[in-house]
Design an enzyme around this catalytic site. Structure first.
Site, PDB file in Angstrom:
ATOM      1  N   GLU A  55       0.804  -1.212   0.173  1.00  0.00           N
ATOM      2  CA  GLU A  55       0.097  -0.132  -0.110  1.00  0.00           C
ATOM      3  C   GLU A  55       0.778   1.161  -0.066  1.00  0.00           C
ATOM      4  OE1 GLU A  55      -0.905  -2.757   1.949  1.00  0.00           O
ATOM      5  OE2 GLU A  55      -2.735  -3.276   0.868  1.00  0.00           O
ATOM      6  N   ILE A 106       9.710  -9.490   4.415  1.00  0.00           N
ATOM      7  CA  ILE A 106      10.702 -10.477   4.849  1.00  0.00           C
ATOM      8  C   ILE A 106      10.444 -11.759   4.059  1.00  0.00           C
ATOM      9  CG2 ILE A 106      11.634 -12.010   6.744  1.00  0.00           C
ATOM     10  CD1 ILE A 106      11.014  -9.594   8.680  1.00  0.00           C
ATOM     11  N   THR A 157       6.689 -14.449   3.506  1.00  0.00           N
ATOM     12  CA  THR A 157       5.812 -14.340   2.224  1.00  0.00           C
ATOM     13  C   THR A 157       6.191 -15.114   0.898  1.00  0.00           C
ATOM     14  OG1 THR A 157       4.545 -12.916   0.845  1.00  0.00           O
ATOM     15  CG2 THR A 157       6.717 -11.989   1.683  1.00  0.00           C
ATOM     16  N   HIS A 183       4.874 -14.119  -1.733  1.00  0.00           N
ATOM     17  CA  HIS A 183       4.882 -13.317  -2.772  1.00  0.00           C
ATOM     18  C   HIS A 183       5.990 -12.000  -2.518  1.00  0.00           C
ATOM     19  CE1 HIS A 183       1.575 -12.687  -0.281  1.00  0.00           C
ATOM     20  NE2 HIS A 183       1.038 -11.489  -0.731  1.00  0.00           N
ATOM     21  N   ARG A 205      19.252  -3.910  10.435  1.00  0.00           N
ATOM     22  CA  ARG A 205      19.008  -2.836   9.308  1.00  0.00           C
ATOM     23  C   ARG A 205      18.225  -1.793  10.097  1.00  0.00           C
ATOM     24  NH1 ARG A 205      19.307  -6.734   4.115  1.00  0.00           N
ATOM     25  NH2 ARG A 205      21.364  -7.558   4.820  1.00  0.00           N
TER      26      ARG A 205
HETATM   27  N1  INI Z   1       3.611  -6.693   4.042  1.00  0.00           N
HETATM   28  C1  INI Z   1       4.803  -6.336   4.131  1.00  0.00           C
HETATM   29  O1  INI Z   1       4.999  -5.090   4.409  1.00  0.00           O
HETATM   30  N2  INI Z   1       5.851  -7.008   4.542  1.00  0.00           N
HETATM   31  C2  INI Z   1       5.489  -8.328   4.373  1.00  0.00           C
HETATM   32  O2  INI Z   1       6.694  -9.303   4.752  1.00  0.00           O
HETATM   33  C3  INI Z   1       4.355  -8.930   4.130  1.00  0.00           C
HETATM   34  N3  INI Z   1       4.062 -10.242   3.790  1.00  0.00           N
HETATM   35  O3  INI Z   1       5.075 -11.178   4.362  1.00  0.00           O
HETATM   36  O4  INI Z   1       3.077 -10.787   3.080  1.00  0.00           O
HETATM   37  C4  INI Z   1       3.342  -7.973   3.570  1.00  0.00           C
HETATM   38  N4  INI Z   1       2.128  -8.515   3.107  1.00  0.00           N
HETATM   39  C5  INI Z   1       1.126  -7.574   3.134  1.00  0.00           C
HETATM   40  C6  INI Z   1       0.967  -6.656   1.892  1.00  0.00           C
HETATM   41  O5  INI Z   1       1.925  -5.526   1.838  1.00  0.00           O
HETATM   42  C7  INI Z   1      -0.328  -6.017   1.750  1.00  0.00           C
HETATM   43  O6  INI Z   1      -0.826  -5.166   2.945  1.00  0.00           O
HETATM   44  C8  INI Z   1      -1.665  -6.881   1.737  1.00  0.00           C
HETATM   45  O7  INI Z   1      -1.280  -7.770   0.531  1.00  0.00           O
HETATM   46  C9  INI Z   1      -2.926  -6.368   1.241  1.00  0.00           C
HETATM   47  O8  INI Z   1      -3.088  -5.544   0.194  1.00  0.00           O
END
Ligand code: INI
Length: 154
Positions: free
Chosen positions: A59, A83, A87, A89, A128
């Site tokens: 977002e 990380i 995930t 993706h 970091r």
């Molecule tokens: N969002 C992150 O900022 N970091 C992550 O590691 C992550 N993982 O692991 O999935 C993550 N997922 C949420 C993504 O950014 C969205 O908020 C979600 O898909 C809804 O749109």
């Protein structure tokens, strides 16, 4: 003499949106603290900073685009943490976040600093976002430099 144009590291009077994702909040809160500390140490006033929160790194570009269009800020510092181990993706989220933030910066002619960690594991993310080597601190400093550079470039 060779012309040399660069932005001073003076945050005085610079209005900054600190755009921070809640996902991996343990890490992003440290990036935010680093960014705020950097702005403070370079003469930025607390009232010139606005913290804006989004759910995740995905977002960040969406909100950055709105913030840039608002005309209220001289720069955006985007802070997040993706990380790999957490995930499937990872590549999609991290690449699209970076691409979207870059697009926003170029489209609006506004400095957008990339303070999004993309790490293999939590330990790397902790390292970091520590008090030394804090990527939020570094992102805030690059935003300050770029705002002042743009002011000189006109
Ligand atoms: N969002 C992150 O900022 N970091 C992550 O590691 C992550 N993982 O692991 O999935 C993550 N997922 C949420 C993504 O950014 C969205 O908020 C979600 O898909 C809804 O749109």
């Amino acid at each position: 003499m060779t012309p040399n144009i660069e932005g001073p590291l003076d945050a005085n009077g610079i209005k900054v949106a600190l755009l921070v994702s809640r996902f991996n909040e343990q890490i992003t809160s440290r990036l935010l603290a680093g960014a705020e500390d950097c702005l403070e140490r370079h003469g930025g006033a607390a009232e010139d900073r606005t913290v804006v929160r989004v759910p995740g790194a995905w977002e960040l570009p969406q909100a950055a685009s709105r913030l840039a269009a608002s005309g209220r800020f001289d720069a955006i510092v985007a802070l997040g943490c993706v990380i790999r181990g957490e995930t499937f993706h990872f590549d999609i989220i991290s690449l699209e976040a970076a691409r979207g933030l870059s697009d926003t910066a170029v489209r609006h002619g506004l400095p957008v600093a990339l303070g999004v960690l993309t790490t293999e594991n939590v330990d790397q993310a902790l390292a970091r976002s520590d008090t030394s080597g804090n990527k939020g601190w570094e992102a805030a400093l690059s935003a300050v430099e770029m705002v002042n550079l743009y002011r000189r470039l006109g």
